[in-house]
Write an enzyme that holds these catalytic residues in place. Sequence first.
Site, PDB file in Angstrom:
ATOM      1  N   GLY A  13     -62.735  -5.634 -29.090  1.00  0.00           N
ATOM      2  CA  GLY A  13     -62.636  -4.178 -29.197  1.00  0.00           C
ATOM      3  C   GLY A  13     -61.578  -3.745 -30.190  1.00  0.00           C
ATOM      4  O   GLY A  13     -60.495  -4.320 -30.235  1.00  0.00           O
ATOM      5  N   THR A 136     -55.040  -6.474 -27.897  1.00  0.00           N
ATOM      6  CA  THR A 136     -55.904  -5.944 -26.839  1.00  0.00           C
ATOM      7  C   THR A 136     -55.248  -4.742 -26.184  1.00  0.00           C
ATOM      8  O   THR A 136     -54.064  -4.787 -25.844  1.00  0.00           O
ATOM      9  CB  THR A 136     -56.240  -6.976 -25.747  1.00  0.00           C
ATOM     10  OG1 THR A 136     -56.837  -6.290 -24.637  1.00  0.00           O
ATOM     11  CG2 THR A 136     -55.015  -7.719 -25.237  1.00  0.00           C
ATOM     12  N   ILE A 137     -56.023  -3.694 -26.010  1.00  0.00           N
ATOM     13  CA  ILE A 137     -55.493  -2.514 -25.318  1.00  0.00           C
ATOM     14  C   ILE A 137     -55.308  -2.800 -23.824  1.00  0.00           C
ATOM     15  O   ILE A 137     -54.598  -2.080 -23.144  1.00  0.00           O
ATOM     16  CB  ILE A 137     -56.390  -1.267 -25.481  1.00  0.00           C
ATOM     17  CG1 ILE A 137     -57.765  -1.455 -24.849  1.00  0.00           C
ATOM     18  CG2 ILE A 137     -56.525  -0.897 -26.951  1.00  0.00           C
ATOM     19  CD1 ILE A 137     -58.554  -0.157 -24.718  1.00  0.00           C
ATOM     20  N   ASP A 138     -55.947  -3.872 -23.330  1.00  0.00           N
ATOM     21  CA  ASP A 138     -55.849  -4.182 -21.899  1.00  0.00           C
ATOM     22  C   ASP A 138     -54.504  -4.807 -21.530  1.00  0.00           C
ATOM     23  O   ASP A 138     -54.171  -4.864 -20.355  1.00  0.00           O
ATOM     24  CB  ASP A 138     -56.976  -5.139 -21.497  1.00  0.00           C
ATOM     25  CG  ASP A 138     -58.334  -4.487 -21.588  1.00  0.00           C
ATOM     26  OD1 ASP A 138     -58.405  -3.250 -21.430  1.00  0.00           O
ATOM     27  OD2 ASP A 138     -59.330  -5.198 -21.821  1.00  0.00           O
ATOM     28  N   MET A 180     -59.949   2.755 -19.089  1.00  0.00           N
ATOM     29  CA  MET A 180     -60.422   1.391 -19.356  1.00  0.00           C
ATOM     30  C   MET A 180     -59.502   0.347 -18.724  1.00  0.00           C
ATOM     31  O   MET A 180     -58.310   0.577 -18.535  1.00  0.00           O
ATOM     32  CB  MET A 180     -60.475   1.135 -20.859  1.00  0.00           C
ATOM     33  CG  MET A 180     -61.739   1.652 -21.536  1.00  0.00           C
ATOM     34  SD  MET A 180     -61.745   1.136 -23.292  1.00  0.00           S
ATOM     35  CE  MET A 180     -63.357   1.746 -23.816  1.00  0.00           C
ATOM     36  N   GLY A 181     -60.066  -0.839 -18.470  1.00  0.00           N
ATOM     37  CA  GLY A 181     -59.294  -1.950 -17.916  1.00  0.00           C
ATOM     38  C   GLY A 181     -60.082  -2.636 -16.832  1.00  0.00           C
ATOM     39  O   GLY A 181     -60.146  -2.139 -15.721  1.00  0.00           O
ATOM     40  N   ARG A 182     -60.658  -3.761 -17.176  1.00  0.00           N
ATOM     41  CA  ARG A 182     -61.577  -4.418 -16.257  1.00  0.00           C
ATOM     42  C   ARG A 182     -60.816  -5.131 -15.136  1.00  0.00           C
ATOM     43  O   ARG A 182     -61.099  -4.947 -13.956  1.00  0.00           O
ATOM     44  CB  ARG A 182     -62.394  -5.423 -17.059  1.00  0.00           C
ATOM     45  CG  ARG A 182     -63.619  -5.937 -16.387  1.00  0.00           C
ATOM     46  CD  ARG A 182     -64.338  -6.863 -17.355  1.00  0.00           C
ATOM     47  NE  ARG A 182     -64.734  -6.141 -18.559  1.00  0.00           N
ATOM     48  CZ  ARG A 182     -65.889  -5.497 -18.685  1.00  0.00           C
ATOM     49  NH1 ARG A 182     -66.742  -5.489 -17.693  1.00  0.00           N
ATOM     50  NH2 ARG A 182     -66.179  -4.872 -19.809  1.00  0.00           N
TER      51      ARG A 182
END
Lengths: 404, 404
Positions: A13, A136-138, A180-182
């Site tokens: 992403g 990663t933004i996560d 977002m954030g799985r």
Amino acid sequence: MNNGKVLVAQGGGPTAVINQSLVGVVLEARRHPGIERIYGARHGVRGIINEDFYDLTQETSHNLELVAGTPSSALGSTRDKPDLAYCQKIFQVLQAHEIGHFFYIGGNDSSDTVRIVSEQARAAGYPLRSIHIPKTIDNDLVGNDHTPGFPSAARFVAQAFAGANLDNAALPGVYVGVVMGRHAGFLTAASALGKKFPDDGPHLIYLPERVFELEKFLADVRAAYDRHGRCVIAVSEGIHDASGKSIAEQLAKNVERDDHGNVQLSGTGALADLLCDQIKSRLGIKRVRGDTFGYLQRSFIGCVSDVDQREAREVGEKAVQYAMWGDRDGSVAIKRTGFYSVDYELQPLEAVAGKTRVMDDAFINEAGTDVTDAFRLYLRPLLGSGMPDAFRLRRHVVDKRLNP
Amino acid sequence: MNNGKVLVAQGGGPTAVINQSLVGVVLEARRHPGIERIYGARHGVRGIINEDFYDLTQETSHNLELVAGTPSSALGSTRDKPDLAYCQKIFQVLQAHEIGHFFYIGGNDSSDTVRIVSEQARAAGYPLRSIHIPKTIDNDLVGNDHTPGFPSAARFVAQAFAGANLDNAALPGVYVGVVMGRHAGFLTAASALGKKFPDDGPHLIYLPERVFELEKFLADVRAAYDRHGRCVIAVSEGIHDASGKSIAEQLAKNVERDDHGNVQLSGTGALADLLCDQIKSRLGIKRVRGDTFGYLQRSFIGCVSDVDQREAREVGEKAVQYAMWGDRDGSVAIKRTGFYSVDYELQPLEAVAGKTRVMDDAFINEAGTDVTDAFRLYLRPLLGSGMPDAFRLRRHVVDKRLNP
């Protein structure tokens, strides 16, 4: 001494600062006399197997600086997750083009690709230096204090909730913002940094690090709403029940999976809408609104942390230095050394690849519905300078005359 | 000369700059020696009938300036739409508190409230000056070149689509962004200002000024996707079929209406999800993502047009001047006098109240799926200074070696 061709690519992403890392690689590589050519693969590993390269050696420094300030992956990205056969193809192309240095900017899936390519080159006795550059933004890469891209996305989320809180205070009701954030709740937790006054929202924060129970959620909302006359809620798209099944997945009619086997959680408003429906029907609250931040939080142009920009540039620069002056492959990692300062290290690829970091327990309060001061202290310096601030009118109440 | 008490209130949906207008009223009123007290009603007309006032005379100028720079209605807002009885109550409270000047910042519903209150004061022979101050992100007030609040929301939408386009270019697919705007498409049309290169998105724009036909929509998306290998689409939440029935309303199970009889269109992702489902199932495109911008577009903190700030401040200032030096009630209107400059006029309340402006035909292209250069020229100066810009790598293609 390896040969003088560099290949750089971007995977996964996009982020607000991934082009800083790209440009960090290109500009630093140009300073090394042994480097003859710097290629950029279009759309990540897919561009490599298709030999779809731009010659970045011919780019002007000026345009590179402008691209560095532009969000999203300038070379294009891919969701392909290479298996062994795919990595063999990558290696064949690297050999054919006599690439001596391979830099791949991405998350933990990308680091795994670098790991396999690195092993193949070593097994074949081909002189290749392979470096993974974090992104990663996560914020879910192990061994890193944080990852480039996360601070800017966190800033967007904090600003979004600061504004949503003001809007909700003006027109009271319940507001649900899905972030977002799985597996990792860092980005959702960033909503807490939008809070200034004790009665500001978000009043409740739900993270994938804790089990989500609908009944408890509704009781929490009821209590917050009764206390404040309104309620702002931050919810991670990755919230799940005790069995680990995601709440979003339970609702989706047509579950879509990417090549990594991941269910599509973003790009749909279903989770927010379901939670709103529950609050309306079960709690009898009329004004309930849900927003799904979706792609805005990672691609919005004009919301970026200057700290993030600087660090993203530096991990690209450091990657080239590790490649040119070091004797091993690896993944560049950010280490915090002060409040606030960082340094960089080269981690073994095996230490990062395929692993997922989640929030420390110390970052989440006991009730599991808010962050701790430890998390606020952790995140605040990453958001960078010039954070917008919200101010209130002071309460000089006028005496009533008709109904005193 | 009226007596020396001012009452100011804010109605309808908050904007990024509505507090500029509030502070414009307060600071300008302070400069007039006849003014003794400046009250602010909390939560619009509801705060008036409840006599819920803050004494803004006691605010520091410094804090007022800080509040001016804060988005959303600092006094709180309301969705109440007063009928005659409600307006009579308002008038009773104004009398009881000896209010001589009444300023209401809001959209066309708010202007209608000012109109009724103004008529009642006149009928009762009570000396009251009532001025409506324009505000709406929808840009749908007649007689105005544009309305305060719209430029900042338009800037958010333009920046959001500029970023979404970059994201979509990196990971190609179809992206649908749903934008606020029930009857007027101005805000959705602002998405076009996020476009820089000819192949940038949004590739298609759907406005409430044109009838939405699903089959034509799908054919448009197919054509754009085949041409660009991707497609970015801006859709107004207010799109409707030939009978005028909104597409969102056709889908909503539980239609919620506010006190104005308006269906709730925002705060739900249903429209984006439906359109995405159609594109996936009918066109067989796998990667389809939908975002509903929701409340972010009007409340995000840190995305504001400096032109909008300035004008929002000025309409507040001018309102006080019209009240103090003029001889009639009315609604402050923005008139464009140059590229780019504006002046202000006081319009009759009847000219604004309850009317809705939509986009000129000259602003929409023949196919009804894009804006014209006339619209770009209209909107560009409103977005203000410092608009972020997107840059690309130049295409210096490297020759293939394995598969030339």
